[in-house]
Motif scaffolding. Structure first.
Motif, PDB file in Angstrom:
ATOM      1  N   ASN A  75     -27.457  33.143   2.365  1.00 55.23           N
ATOM      2  CA  ASN A  75     -26.088  33.628   2.541  1.00 55.23           C
ATOM      3  C   ASN A  75     -25.320  32.806   3.562  1.00 55.23           C
ATOM      4  O   ASN A  75     -24.479  33.329   4.289  1.00 55.23           O
ATOM      5  CB  ASN A  75     -26.079  35.111   2.924  1.00 55.23           C
ATOM      6  CG  ASN A  75     -24.785  35.800   2.517  1.00 55.23           C
ATOM      7  OD1 ASN A  75     -23.957  35.235   1.803  1.00 55.23           O
ATOM      8  ND2 ASN A  75     -24.598  37.025   2.996  1.00 55.23           N
ATOM      9  N   GLY A  86     -29.943  36.949   5.567  1.00 53.66           N
ATOM     10  CA  GLY A  86     -28.949  36.977   4.514  1.00 53.66           C
ATOM     11  C   GLY A  86     -28.060  38.202   4.502  1.00 53.66           C
ATOM     12  O   GLY A  86     -27.121  38.286   3.701  1.00 53.66           O
ATOM     13  N   THR A 132     -23.013  37.300   6.110  1.00 54.10           N
ATOM     14  CA  THR A 132     -22.550  36.032   5.548  1.00 54.10           C
ATOM     15  C   THR A 132     -22.110  35.088   6.666  1.00 54.10           C
ATOM     16  O   THR A 132     -21.421  35.494   7.598  1.00 54.10           O
ATOM     17  CB  THR A 132     -21.377  36.262   4.594  1.00 54.10           C
ATOM     18  OG1 THR A 132     -21.775  37.161   3.558  1.00 54.10           O
ATOM     19  CG2 THR A 132     -20.903  34.955   3.971  1.00 54.10           C
ATOM     20  N   THR A 133     -22.487  33.838   6.545  1.00 51.82           N
ATOM     21  CA  THR A 133     -22.082  32.799   7.496  1.00 51.82           C
ATOM     22  C   THR A 133     -21.287  31.744   6.737  1.00 51.82           C
ATOM     23  O   THR A 133     -21.751  31.232   5.723  1.00 51.82           O
ATOM     24  CB  THR A 133     -23.313  32.147   8.145  1.00 51.82           C
ATOM     25  OG1 THR A 133     -24.116  33.162   8.743  1.00 51.82           O
ATOM     26  CG2 THR A 133     -22.907  31.125   9.191  1.00 51.82           C
ATOM     27  N   ILE A 134     -20.089  31.427   7.245  1.00 53.49           N
ATOM     28  CA  ILE A 134     -19.222  30.468   6.557  1.00 53.49           C
ATOM     29  C   ILE A 134     -18.817  29.375   7.534  1.00 53.49           C
ATOM     30  O   ILE A 134     -18.348  29.658   8.639  1.00 53.49           O
ATOM     31  CB  ILE A 134     -17.963  31.152   5.997  1.00 53.49           C
ATOM     32  CG1 ILE A 134     -18.346  32.230   4.977  1.00 53.49           C
ATOM     33  CG2 ILE A 134     -17.031  30.120   5.359  1.00 53.49           C
ATOM     34  CD1 ILE A 134     -17.176  33.053   4.489  1.00 53.49           C
TER      35      ILE A 134
END
Length: 216
Positions: A9, A34, A37-39
């Motif tokens: 994720n 997960g 969320t990592t963006i």
């Protein structure tokens, strides 16, 4: 072999450069892999031994030095850089074009506004009485204004607001709000000594070291 770990994720944009022994998406305590969320946006450069926890939202053109630690659930804008061995705790807002030098500590609930610059070895705090039984109930981060420069080895106490376009001189201790914009503050405790427009270059290379940036 380049050793790095990217957890589930994690979404990373185009043209990413990720160094050796980098970890991205480390789950914080109480979360599973997960779950958050990592963006990270386009064109990031994440140098070796950096650890980025899960739940961060990071913009484009992000850079780290070596050995940076970024805890969970931060909002980080575009064109932000974080220097070698700096520590960014959780639930922090860092707006566009912020530059953080090396060996800096930024604690949770701080807000670094657009274009501010944090010099090397700056320490920001967020708890007045760290061992108090109620300490976790009164955690209060600092707010550093737009385009403000914080000099090397400055210490800022909790719940402080610093105005925009200011300069806090190296080695200062900030114990109270510095609400006047466009000013130079220095000392222990930090006090106003002049306006930004009164600064001159001692080497005669430029008329004024800083231009006042008005809001768009």
């Amino acid at each position: 072999m380049i050793m790095k770990k990217i957890y589930k994720n994690v979404i990373i944009g185009k043209n990413a450069k990720i160094g050796e022994y980098v970890i991205i998406g480390e789950p914080p305590r109480g979360y599973k892999e997960g779950e958050l969320t990592t963006i990270i946006g386009d064109n990031c450069i994440i140098r070796s031994h950096t650890v980025i926890y899960a739940g961060n939202r990071i913009g484009n053109n992000f850079q780290t030095g070596h050995g940076v630690n970024i805890r969970e659930s931060n909002e980080i804008g575009d064109d932000v850089s974080i220097g070698t061995h700096s520590i960014i705790e959780h639930h922090i807002k860092i707006v566009d074009n912020v530059k953080i030098h090396s060996n800096v500590f930024i604690p949770e609930y701080s807000c670094l506004k657009k274009g501010c610059w944090i010099g090397p070895c700056v320490t920001v705090t967020n708890v007045l009485h760290p061992l108090c039984k109620k300490a976790k109930e009164c955690v209060k981060g600092v707010t550093i204004g737009e385009n403000t420069k914080i000099g090397a080895n400055v210490t800022i106490l909790p719940d402080i607001i610093i105005g925009k376009n200011c300069l806090v001189g190296a080695g200062s201790l900030v114990t109270r709000n510095l609400l006047d914009n466009n000013c130079v503050y220095t000392g222990n405790p930090a006090k106003k000594i002049k306006d930004i427009e009164d600064l001159t270059c001692p080497y005669n290379l430029i008329d004024k070291p800083y231009e006042i940036k008005e809001e768009e």
